[in-house]
Design a protein around this motif. Sequence first.
Motif, PDB file in Angstrom:
ATOM      1  N   ILE A 236      16.062  34.488 -23.363  1.00 21.93           N
ATOM      2  CA  ILE A 236      17.273  34.542 -24.185  1.00 21.93           C
ATOM      3  C   ILE A 236      18.503  34.202 -23.357  1.00 21.93           C
ATOM      4  O   ILE A 236      19.336  33.376 -23.759  1.00 21.93           O
ATOM      5  CB  ILE A 236      17.415  35.940 -24.827  1.00 21.93           C
ATOM      6  CG1 ILE A 236      16.250  36.202 -25.784  1.00 21.93           C
ATOM      7  CG2 ILE A 236      18.744  36.051 -25.572  1.00 21.93           C
ATOM      8  CD1 ILE A 236      16.191  37.627 -26.294  1.00 21.93           C
ATOM      9  N   ASN A 297      20.493  32.816 -27.424  1.00 19.20           N
ATOM     10  CA  ASN A 297      20.310  31.700 -26.501  1.00 19.20           C
ATOM     11  C   ASN A 297      21.174  30.505 -26.901  1.00 19.20           C
ATOM     12  O   ASN A 297      21.820  30.495 -27.953  1.00 19.20           O
ATOM     13  CB  ASN A 297      18.832  31.311 -26.392  1.00 19.20           C
ATOM     14  CG  ASN A 297      18.335  30.591 -27.641  1.00 19.20           C
ATOM     15  OD1 ASN A 297      18.877  30.747 -28.730  1.00 19.20           O
ATOM     16  ND2 ASN A 297      17.278  29.802 -27.479  1.00 19.20           N
ATOM     17  N   LYS A 302      16.809  32.046 -30.806  1.00 17.28           N
ATOM     18  CA  LYS A 302      16.191  33.293 -30.385  1.00 17.28           C
ATOM     19  C   LYS A 302      17.264  34.208 -29.806  1.00 17.28           C
ATOM     20  O   LYS A 302      18.301  33.757 -29.315  1.00 17.28           O
ATOM     21  CB  LYS A 302      15.056  33.084 -29.389  1.00 17.28           C
ATOM     22  CG  LYS A 302      15.440  32.384 -28.095  1.00 17.28           C
ATOM     23  CD  LYS A 302      14.266  32.317 -27.129  1.00 17.28           C
ATOM     24  CE  LYS A 302      13.117  31.482 -27.624  1.00 17.28           C
ATOM     25  NZ  LYS A 302      13.331  30.042 -27.518  1.00 17.28           N
ATOM     26  N   GLY A 303      17.011  35.510 -29.882  1.00 14.79           N
ATOM     27  CA  GLY A 303      17.993  36.443 -29.372  1.00 14.79           C
ATOM     28  C   GLY A 303      17.528  37.879 -29.522  1.00 14.79           C
ATOM     29  O   GLY A 303      16.371  38.162 -29.871  1.00 14.79           O
TER      30      GLY A 303
END
Length: 402
Positions: A236, A297, A302-303
């Motif tokens: 991330i 990210n 995504k995160g």
Amino acid sequence: MKKRLLAGVITALICGQASAQSWLLTDAETSVEKGNWQVNSQQLKLSGENFSIQQKVLHGGKQEGSKVLTITSKNGLTIALSPTRGMDLLHVNGHGVRLGWDSPVDEVVNPAYINLESRNGLGWLEGFNEMMVRCGFEWTGHPVTKDGVIYTLHGKAGNTPASKVEVIVDEKAPHEIRIRGLLKETTFKKAKLETWTELRYVPGSDSFTVHDVLTNHADYPHDYQIIYHSNFGTPILEKDARFIAPLKSVSPFNDYAKKGLNDWNVYGAPTKDFDEMVFNLTPKADENGKTVAAVINSKGDKGASIEFDIKQLPLLTMWKNTDTQKQGYVTGIEPGTNYAYPVTIEKEQGRVKQLQPGQSTEFTLTYSLLKDASAVQQVEQRVQKIQGDETVAISETPIATE
């Protein structure tokens, strides 16, 4: 009529107790210790999402005797925590995304091998590698010595083995798993604080909840502090990754952080000699007092996010440590009752809270793994909705000097 009502209540209580299975893994009071242990949904004959729960006792090096308790959900998350290290979360994985980071500390260090007072009160760093570590509860923040007492870095909770650990699985769908641990911070004439920690997870979900209840069992009032030091690295964290949260204000922790105010919420690539930058944030919440903070990210696919209640945790710290990979490339999202200044400063500025004899307080945080762009966008939209038209006040002046 009253007898029928009473019978109904008793029946409901019995059914409620019978609707879950539980296992006591550790109990200091009765000298119970299960050691290596495991159970899974097939053994329990539970339908729906498959899962397993396993405890392992580690051996070798400074992790000798440490325990790791892991929930594995095939289509959801794998969550590892350590009963030996304050019930803190070691790492979480799912859908090819990791919540956690690569610390130079590569073992689950048994607190028996840590001297918190070493390095002038920085001994806590010798075991620091968790995805989430509880900083508190007697005190937290940077180390300081006052009246001959060393208040070591971030308190003792993260290096306190749980006195009791139990696993509970609901027999009714969706079969929520609860892992509970009792942390005792007790010292003759000084403190009798106890915290029941609880991890709640529904198999197959991309979120889980941490719920802690802190109680002062002494006959005198006692101060308390807590910071939920939640840490994220690759995949991330990367160049141009972003931190987002609805905010009222931002200020630098110290003069070094002032240099990074212009792009405080955007991350750089691993950079030698970056050191670390910390920012004091005042979160903004919705009408129910709930707010959310996240790191995402660079591509926005995504995160990780954390939802919390500002009535319980009114402040937020962002720790930006984009040093080299080997040194520890990591950022921290840290909801808390206070900032990371020494307890002496926090008390002077009115951010140290107190529990009366017998009084309890609770903290609830929900962590989510954001596995794709859609999940990221939902959090971004929520942040924007809470923020509204209010402008974030950015100050160039630290609120305190160590």
